[in-house]
Design a protein around this motif. Structure first.
Motif, PDB file in Angstrom:
ATOM      1  N   SER A 184     -42.080 -15.256  10.773  1.00  0.00           N
ATOM      2  CA  SER A 184     -43.137 -14.240  10.614  1.00  0.00           C
ATOM      3  C   SER A 184     -44.517 -14.887  10.668  1.00  0.00           C
ATOM      4  O   SER A 184     -45.451 -14.330  11.254  1.00  0.00           O
ATOM      5  CB  SER A 184     -42.944 -13.461   9.305  1.00  0.00           C
ATOM      6  N   LEU A 185     -44.629 -16.084  10.100  1.00  0.00           N
ATOM      7  CA  LEU A 185     -45.924 -16.781  10.183  1.00  0.00           C
ATOM      8  C   LEU A 185     -46.186 -17.230  11.626  1.00  0.00           C
ATOM      9  O   LEU A 185     -47.312 -17.103  12.134  1.00  0.00           O
ATOM     10  CB  LEU A 185     -45.934 -17.985   9.228  1.00  0.00           C
ATOM     11  N   ALA A 186     -45.132 -17.721  12.284  1.00  0.00           N
ATOM     12  CA  ALA A 186     -45.281 -18.148  13.681  1.00  0.00           C
ATOM     13  C   ALA A 186     -45.729 -16.973  14.554  1.00  0.00           C
ATOM     14  O   ALA A 186     -46.603 -17.128  15.422  1.00  0.00           O
ATOM     15  CB  ALA A 186     -43.964 -18.725  14.192  1.00  0.00           C
ATOM     16  N   ASP A 187     -45.176 -15.798  14.310  1.00  0.00           N
ATOM     17  CA  ASP A 187     -45.556 -14.626  15.101  1.00  0.00           C
ATOM     18  C   ASP A 187     -47.033 -14.318  14.927  1.00  0.00           C
ATOM     19  O   ASP A 187     -47.735 -14.003  15.886  1.00  0.00           O
ATOM     20  CB  ASP A 187     -44.715 -13.408  14.706  1.00  0.00           C
ATOM     21  N   LYS A 188     -47.515 -14.394  13.687  1.00  0.00           N
ATOM     22  CA  LYS A 188     -48.932 -14.103  13.419  1.00  0.00           C
ATOM     23  C   LYS A 188     -49.854 -15.086  14.134  1.00  0.00           C
ATOM     24  O   LYS A 188     -50.965 -14.750  14.545  1.00  0.00           O
ATOM     25  CB  LYS A 188     -49.220 -14.184  11.909  1.00  0.00           C
ATOM     26  N   LEU A 189     -49.401 -16.323  14.238  1.00  0.00           N
ATOM     27  CA  LEU A 189     -50.256 -17.386  14.797  1.00  0.00           C
ATOM     28  C   LEU A 189     -49.956 -17.654  16.276  1.00  0.00           C
ATOM     29  O   LEU A 189     -50.499 -18.596  16.858  1.00  0.00           O
ATOM     30  CB  LEU A 189     -50.056 -18.683  14.001  1.00  0.00           C
TER      31      LEU A 189
END
Ligand SMILES: Cc1cc2nc3c(=O)[nH]c(=O)nc-3n(C[C@H](O)[C@H](O)[C@H](O)COP(=O)(O)OP(=O)(O)OC[C@H]3O[C@@H](n4cnc5c(N)ncnc54)[C@H](O)[C@@H]3O)c2cc1C
Length: 309
Positions: free
Chosen positions: A215-220
């Motif tokens: 989920s963090l990777a998707d945001k970034l």
């Protein structure tokens, strides 16, 4: 001084690793010929001809090179090498498979994984998982070199105007065959080329929990990486392992989540421009290399970060 550089490609597109290796070739100086060996790879040769710093592209378009089997390519490269002072390839799985064979057939010592060009015959390379840097000099008449792509800036992919020459040799050593490709399909950027990487370690706790990292990777808009402990525990596939025995990455931003910072992990990411670490143990060695450190439970900190983004 003449340089033969082996292009990294998949018969459809020239890979970024080639552009970084061209960056190393530019530091050597001299005329660069790019070898594009594959099958149905004419489009790659056209892309290669546009890369800055390429004087000539040799296109070896034969069925026997379709999967770039090192057993078939090595004799071709050795034959071509007669006219060159250097043979270069990126230190990718392909380059590391092909060039030792070329060096052995030419009876020269290979220079592996160089990170700096000191002079025409002297190079720097990491040893002991990057804990020491060796300066190596080669007196061999022909120098066979693999290049750590993260250590050299890529040349521009367009702006050049090289000629393309087709080769007719079709080597088939007959000792190996391609059986099948098993490729991990992902919408995320490719790990070694991504500008941002978010990696999870053993602290993530399970395969299901890796969704927090994703989920963090998707945001970034980041690639996802993992420590070996996370891979060994089955939380993540082994093709995303970062480190000494995994991939070497140097993105603009590397976020290490629940990773302690063992030297073998650092060997794969410590050249990242900005390193952020999230770990609940304030003594974790990862904080020694981190530009920004957050001592926190990842299951609280990462969702908060995702919300804030
Ligand atoms: C020859 C050799 C080659 C190797 N190659 C590699 C390699 O390529 N890549 C690699 O990564 N390793 C490699 N290793 C393994 C390496 O030595 C370490 O064992 C490994 O990197 C540890 O992974 P880790 O940091 O995820 O796990 P750990 O060292 O167990 O660290 C887990 C971290 O998570 C933290 N944590 C736990 N729970 C939470 C939470 N809820 N919130 C926040 N933080 C939390 C802990 O404080 C701890 O710091 C290699 C080892 C050898 C011997």
């Amino acid at each position: 001084m003449k340089i033969l550089l082996i292009a990294e490609h998949d018969n459809h597109s020239l890979k970024g690793a080639t552009l970084n290796t061209l960056g190393a070739a530019a530091q050597l100086g001299g005329e660069v010929t790019l070898l594009v060996a594959g099958s149905g790879c004419g489009v790659v040769a056209e892309q290669a001809a546009q890369a800055v710093g390429v004087a000539k592209v040799l296109l070896a378009d034969q069925a026997s090179y379709a999967h770039q089997l090192a057993e078939n390519l090595a004799p071709l490269v050795v034959e071509l090498a007669a006219e060159y002072d250097y043979v270069l390839a990126p230190a990718t799985s392909n380059g590391k498979n092909l060039l030792p064979r070329v060096a052995a057939l030419l009876d020269v010592a290979q220079l592996s994984d160089i990170i700096a060009v000191e002079s025409a015959d002297t190079f720097k390379r990491p040893i002991y998982a990057g804990n020491a840097i060796a300066t190596v000099q080669s007196l061999d008449a022909k120098k066979v070199i693999t290049v750590r792509t993260t250590a050299f800036d890529a040349v521009a992919a367009t702006g050049g105007n090289a000629s393309i020459e087709s080769l007719t040799q079709a080597v088939d050593a007959g000792v190996s065959a391609h059986v099948k490709d098993e490729l991990a399909v992902s919408d995320r950027p490719e790990l070694t080329a991504a500008g941002v990487v978010v990696s999870g370690g053993r602290g993530v706790g399970s395969k299901e929990n890796f969704a927090v990292i994703e989920s963090l990777a998707d945001k970034l808009n980041a690639a996802v990486g993992a420590s070996r402990a996370a891979v060994d525990a089955g939380f993540a596939p082994n093709d995303i392992q970062v480190g000494q025995t995994g991939k070497i990455v140097a993105p603009s931003l590397y976020v290490a989540v629940g990773i302690s910072g063992a030297i073998q992990h650092l060997a794969g990411m410590k050249d990242s421009k900005v390193i952020v670490a999230i770990n609940k143990d304030e003594e974790a060695p990862i904080f020694q290399v981190a530009d920004y450190g957050l001592v926190a439970d990842l299951f609280e900190a990462v969702p908060e970060l995702v919300n804030a983004l």
